[in-house]
Scaffold this active site. Structure first.
Site, PDB file in Angstrom:
ATOM      1  N   GLU A  14      -4.147  -9.676   3.751  1.00 37.86           N
ATOM      2  CA  GLU A  14      -5.209  -9.303   4.693  1.00 37.86           C
ATOM      3  C   GLU A  14      -6.354 -10.309   4.744  1.00 37.86           C
ATOM      4  O   GLU A  14      -6.871 -10.639   5.808  1.00 37.86           O
ATOM      5  CB  GLU A  14      -5.766  -7.911   4.341  1.00 37.86           C
ATOM      6  CG  GLU A  14      -4.964  -6.764   4.945  1.00 37.86           C
ATOM      7  CD  GLU A  14      -3.785  -6.348   4.085  1.00 37.86           C
ATOM      8  OE1 GLU A  14      -3.380  -7.112   3.185  1.00 37.86           O
ATOM      9  OE2 GLU A  14      -3.252  -5.249   4.322  1.00 37.86           O
TER      10      GLU A  14
ATOM     11  N   GLU B 148       0.833  -1.210   0.000  1.00 34.55           N
ATOM     12  CA  GLU B 148       0.000   0.000   0.000  1.00 34.55           C
ATOM     13  C   GLU B 148       0.871   1.265   0.000  1.00 34.55           C
ATOM     14  O   GLU B 148       0.562   2.241  -0.667  1.00 34.55           O
ATOM     15  CB  GLU B 148      -0.956  -0.030   1.189  1.00 34.55           C
ATOM     16  CG  GLU B 148      -1.993  -1.142   1.025  1.00 34.55           C
ATOM     17  CD  GLU B 148      -2.910  -1.269   2.221  1.00 34.55           C
ATOM     18  OE1 GLU B 148      -2.439  -1.734   3.274  1.00 34.55           O
ATOM     19  OE2 GLU B 148      -4.088  -0.901   2.114  1.00 34.55           O
TER      20      GLU B 148
HETATM   21  N1  COA Z   1       4.562  -7.887  12.070  1.00 34.44           N
HETATM   22  C1  COA Z   1       5.423  -8.041  13.097  1.00 34.44           C
HETATM   23  N2  COA Z   1       6.561  -8.769  13.007  1.00 34.44           N
HETATM   24  C2  COA Z   1       6.806  -9.366  11.816  1.00 34.44           C
HETATM   25  C3  COA Z   1       5.949  -9.244  10.707  1.00 34.44           C
HETATM   26  C4  COA Z   1       4.780  -8.462  10.871  1.00 34.44           C
HETATM   27  N3  COA Z   1       3.922  -8.261   9.872  1.00 34.44           N
HETATM   28  N4  COA Z   1       6.462  -9.954   9.681  1.00 34.44           N
HETATM   29  C5  COA Z   1       7.607 -10.489  10.132  1.00 34.44           C
HETATM   30  N5  COA Z   1       7.816 -10.142  11.430  1.00 34.44           N
HETATM   31  C6  COA Z   1       8.945 -10.528  12.283  1.00 34.44           C
HETATM   32  C7  COA Z   1       8.833 -11.976  12.721  1.00 34.44           C
HETATM   33  O1  COA Z   1       7.988 -12.080  13.856  1.00 34.44           O
HETATM   34  C8  COA Z   1      10.274 -12.323  13.024  1.00 34.44           C
HETATM   35  O2  COA Z   1      10.594 -11.790  14.275  1.00 34.44           O
HETATM   36  P1  COA Z   1      11.515 -12.660  15.307  1.00 34.44           P
HETATM   37  O3  COA Z   1      12.847 -12.820  14.591  1.00 34.44           O
HETATM   38  O4  COA Z   1      11.609 -11.794  16.520  1.00 34.44           O
HETATM   39  O5  COA Z   1      10.830 -13.948  15.534  1.00 34.44           O
HETATM   40  C9  COA Z   1      11.050 -11.505  11.983  1.00 34.44           C
HETATM   41  O6  COA Z   1      10.140 -10.484  11.528  1.00 34.44           O
HETATM   42  C10 COA Z   1      11.457 -12.320  10.774  1.00 34.44           C
HETATM   43  O7  COA Z   1      10.293 -12.944  10.255  1.00 34.44           O
HETATM   44  P2  COA Z   1      10.229 -14.498   9.908  1.00 34.44           P
HETATM   45  O8  COA Z   1       8.781 -14.896   9.870  1.00 34.44           O
HETATM   46  O9  COA Z   1      11.123 -15.275  10.807  1.00 34.44           O
HETATM   47  O10 COA Z   1      10.855 -14.501   8.447  1.00 34.44           O
HETATM   48  P3  COA Z   1      10.554 -15.535   7.284  1.00 34.44           P
HETATM   49  O11 COA Z   1      11.511 -15.201   6.198  1.00 34.44           O
HETATM   50  O12 COA Z   1      10.540 -16.923   7.801  1.00 34.44           O
HETATM   51  O13 COA Z   1       9.048 -15.214   6.792  1.00 34.44           O
HETATM   52  C11 COA Z   1       7.249 -13.766   6.065  1.00 34.44           C
HETATM   53  C12 COA Z   1       8.775 -13.966   6.205  1.00 34.44           C
HETATM   54  C13 COA Z   1       7.031 -12.379   5.487  1.00 34.44           C
HETATM   55  C14 COA Z   1       6.683 -14.849   5.123  1.00 34.44           C
HETATM   56  C15 COA Z   1       6.595 -13.905   7.443  1.00 34.44           C
HETATM   57  O14 COA Z   1       7.335 -13.123   8.380  1.00 34.44           O
HETATM   58  C16 COA Z   1       5.160 -13.445   7.484  1.00 34.44           C
HETATM   59  O15 COA Z   1       4.282 -14.143   7.018  1.00 34.44           O
HETATM   60  N6  COA Z   1       4.911 -12.240   8.044  1.00 34.44           N
HETATM   61  C17 COA Z   1       3.566 -11.717   8.197  1.00 34.44           C
HETATM   62  C18 COA Z   1       3.036 -11.123   6.914  1.00 34.44           C
HETATM   63  C19 COA Z   1       1.669 -10.545   7.172  1.00 34.44           C
HETATM   64  O16 COA Z   1       0.705 -11.254   7.319  1.00 34.44           O
HETATM   65  N7  COA Z   1       1.608  -9.205   7.283  1.00 34.44           N
HETATM   66  C20 COA Z   1       0.414  -8.504   7.727  1.00 34.44           C
HETATM   67  C21 COA Z   1      -0.395  -8.048   6.576  1.00 34.44           C
HETATM   68  S1  COA Z   1      -1.823  -7.209   7.141  1.00 34.44           S
END
Ligand code: COA
Length: 239
Positions: A135, A115
């Protein structure tokens, strides 16, 4: 020259650089980031030294992995949230910035990340970028303009597929559906964006503002009124 905690704001050669800077949390968009972006965007808008803005992100893995999910649980009640939004409408501000904004997108570009990118004028992605609107999987819909800005930029069917299915797309696919202007190798992302910014910053500032206004405002108008707007702005530049 940055007093911020979760973003960095710098200026160089008439370019304003805003860097999302929570790399350990994949630059997830939190309330602090909202507040700091609000201040930085106002600063670039008002600063006569800044001709063009570059929005980029720190760390190797992500431009922004969306809204900070840890804050979802601590979010204020809806009335308070609405009040806060009213006071600090960072997305509205993004769309009102008079200067050109170029987004440098790498890694995860998800939710609020996409966004934010949509609020920019030119988008350049590195070949490792992945775009998605997760979302729907959380039972919510985009609330930072995505349901409006994405379909205005890419075709309705692609926008709806991304929104409804949550399917992520690669940088190459994003280029194909015109979500990004170009795709470059990761190491060339910032140089490519700076190259565009350097051309833009050497143009007449008023002409730049008028050109952006003509396009952005004009797109919301019927053609006849858009042409009137263009004529008014062109006239303004003659004097
Ligand atoms: N909010 C808060 N923290 C987040 C985040 C988010 N949207 N996305 C990633 N992080 C944090 C993780 O909690 C992790 O923190 P930690 O090291 O303290 O445990 C760090 O960032 C690394 O993320 P991680 O999930 O370990 O990396 P990955 O490469 O395995 O996966 C994603 C990456 C993007 C696939 C995964 O982090 C994810 O699905 N994030 C959420 C995406 C989402 O739904 N966003 C909201 C949209 S409304």
């Amino acid at each position: 020259m940055s007093d911020f905690e979760v973003i960095i704001y710098e200026k160089k050669d008439n370019k304003g650089y805003i860097t999302l800077n929570r790399p350990k949390a994949l630059n997830a968009y939190n309330i602090k980031m909202r507040d700091e972006l609000f201040e930085a965007l106002n600063a670039v808008n008002d600063d006569p030294e800044v001709a063009v803005v570059i929005l980029k992100a720190a760390g190797e893995k992500a431009f922004c992995a969306g809204a900070d999910l840890s804050e979802f649980l601590t979010a204020p009640p809806p009335v308070a949230a609405r009040q806060v939004r009213f006071e600090r409408d960072v997305w509205g501000l993004f769309l009102q910035i008079k200067k050109p904004i170029i987004a440098a997108l790498h890694g995860y570009v998800l939710g609020s990340g996409i966004e934010m990118a949509m609020c920019c004028d030119i988008r350049v992605a590195s070949d490792d970028a992945k775009f998605g609107v997760p979302e729907m999987g959380l039972g919510i819909i985009p609330a930072a303009g995505g349901s409006q800005t994405i379909p205005r930029l890419v075709r309705r069917g692609y926008a709806l597929e991304m929104l409804l299915s949550g399917r992520w797309i690669t940088a190459a696919e994003a280029k194909k559906i015109k979500m990004v202007n170009r795709v470059v190798p990761r190491a060339e992302l910032l140089p490519a964006v700076e190259k565009i910014a350097d051309v833009i910053r050497n143009h007449d500032r008023t002409a730049l503002t008028c050109a952006k206004q003509a396009v952005v405002e004009g797109l919301d108008l019927p053609l006849s009124q858009g042409l009137e707007l263009e004529a008014r702005l062109a006239n303004l530049l003659r004097y």
